[in-house]
Design an enzyme around this catalytic site. Structure first.
Site, PDB file in Angstrom:
ATOM      1  N   LYS A  32       0.820  -1.216   0.000  1.00 35.99           N
ATOM      2  CA  LYS A  32       0.000   0.000   0.000  1.00 35.99           C
ATOM      3  C   LYS A  32       0.847   1.256   0.000  1.00 35.99           C
ATOM      4  CE  LYS A  32      -4.468  -1.330   1.848  1.00 35.99           C
ATOM      5  NZ  LYS A  32      -5.498  -0.986   2.829  1.00 35.99           N
ATOM      6  N   LYS A  77      -4.029 -11.682  -6.517  1.00 40.76           N
ATOM      7  CA  LYS A  77      -5.315 -11.843  -5.833  1.00 40.76           C
ATOM      8  C   LYS A  77      -6.311 -10.801  -6.339  1.00 40.76           C
ATOM      9  CE  LYS A  77      -4.766  -8.758  -1.875  1.00 40.76           C
ATOM     10  NZ  LYS A  77      -4.951  -8.443  -0.481  1.00 40.76           N
ATOM     11  N   LYS A 134      -9.587  -4.907  -4.242  1.00 43.57           N
ATOM     12  CA  LYS A 134     -10.265  -3.664  -4.581  1.00 43.57           C
ATOM     13  C   LYS A 134      -9.262  -2.572  -4.913  1.00 43.57           C
ATOM     14  CE  LYS A 134     -11.643  -3.816   0.264  1.00 43.57           C
ATOM     15  NZ  LYS A 134     -12.759  -4.145   1.120  1.00 43.57           N
TER      16      LYS A 134
END
Ligand code: TYM
Length: 332
Positions: free
Chosen positions: A112, A195, A198
């Site tokens: 992130k 994976k 979102k």
């Protein structure tokens, strides 16, 4: 009954198939056998830049989706994280126990933070796993149903619980991850090596539960498959086909072996068509139920208020014990 806690972030307009198959499906199944606590983790959602209007809407849409997917507020305690201030309070304690080095090793943080400008990476994002540990430990949870991507955070949670217990006396139960093998990781339909996510999947790779079912069916029919022709579950050699089989198996409630037998001699197109059909059948009534809950936000907020009250009873007891062990003087 063994205690269970899990959480989900309200960071998108819809949950995706990975959230449901990897986690929420297990949340629903555990309601009858466990003492379950499920929360929409809005405190976690502000670790990256966010829009307050969207957060408010998405928190309610998240709760509505959990109800529509089968969480029953009579059997499970469903609540919003910020309604229970003990999460933030115990989160601070956990931050003080977490080493800079171990927080730096968290892969979710690395992923992130790599996507943001460095001066925008917040201390909150860095400390995120300590707050997640607090979420779990506040309830003395025995099991935490999550997808495979959360395993590292669960290990840190156990380490922090153990560290606190050995320094200050036994206070926290060590939780175990509850990860269901065949759905532990649902992959991106366009890139079955990644994976479904979102934050990083391209629109074609992610199936949102609240998307137009026709669009979702089309995404499934355009999923990337593998070389060869046989339809067999072999995640190493056939990641695309195996992902579709795992999705089908979970949604239809049928074992992988039965599906392999059914598709013996058939083509990839047949498999995609079948998955698309079962998906449309699954999401259509869910979407209707979500709309129903959102039509009555006052009732929805009431359900969440009751959940928060029950959650606070448990979390405040744990916090009081932890504060005492830490040597905080209790208010007279
Ligand atoms: P979040 O909001 O990213 O995801 C919610 C749940 O969905 C699972 N999941 C998947 N499972 C299988 N395949 C996928 N492609 C997939 N994508 C997501 C996640 O593993 C998760 O179980 N840090 C957590 C939220 C959290 C939490 C907690 C979880 C905060 N506090 C306490 C458990 C206990 C997160 O970001 O999940």
């Amino acid at each position: 009954r063994p205690r269970v806690l899990s959480g989900i972030q309200p960071t998108a307009d819809s949950f995706h198939l990975g959230n449901y198959l990897g986690a929420i499906r297990q949340w629903v199944a555990m309601q009858d056998t466990h003492d379950t606590f499920y929360c929409v983790v809005d405190l976690h959602a502000i670790t990256v830049e966010h829009d307050p209007k969207l957060l408010r809407r998405r928190t309610r849409v998240s709760a509505a989706q959990l109800l529509a997917l089968g969480i029953d507020p009579e059997r499970a305690t469903l609540f919003v994280q910020s309604h229970v201030p003990e999460h933030a309070q115990l989160g601070w304690v956990m931050q003080c126990l977490t080493g800079f080095g171990e927080a730096s090793r968290m892969t979710q943080f690395k992923d992130k933070s790599a996507k943001q400008q460095t001066d925008r990476v917040s201390l909150g994002l860095f400390g995120y796993p300590a707050l997640q540990a607090a979420d779990i430990l506040a309830y003395q949870a025995a099991y935490v149903p999550v997808g495979e991507d959360q395993r590292q955070h669960l290990e840190l949670t156990r380490d922090l619980a153990q560290r606190f217990n050995s320094r200050f006396g036994r206070t926290f139960r060590l939780p175990e991850p509850y990860i269901v093998k065949d759905a532990a990781k649902i992959y991106d339909l366009q890139d079955p090596s990644a994976k479904m996510s979102k934050s990083s999947s391209a629109p074609g790779g992610i199936v949102d539960l609240l998307d137009d079912p026709k669009v979702s069916a089309k995404k499934v029919r355009s999923a990337v498959t593998d070389t060869g022709r046989e339809i067999v579950y072999d995640p190493e050699a056939k990641p695309g086909v195996s992902n579709l089989l795992a999705i089908y198996s979970a949604l239809a409630g049928r074992p992988l072996a039965a599906l392999e037998a059914e598709f013996d001699g058939k083509g990839y197109g047949d498999l995609k068509k079948a998955v698309a059909e079962v998906l449309v059948e699954f999401v259509t009534p869910i979407q209707e139920r979500v709309r129903g809950y959102l039509d009555d936000p006052a009732e929805l907020d009431k359900v969440l208020a009751r959940g928060a009250e029950r959650a606070r009873e448990v979390a405040s007891r744990t916090l009081a014990r932890a504060y005492d062990r830490l040597g905080f003087v209790a208010p007279a």
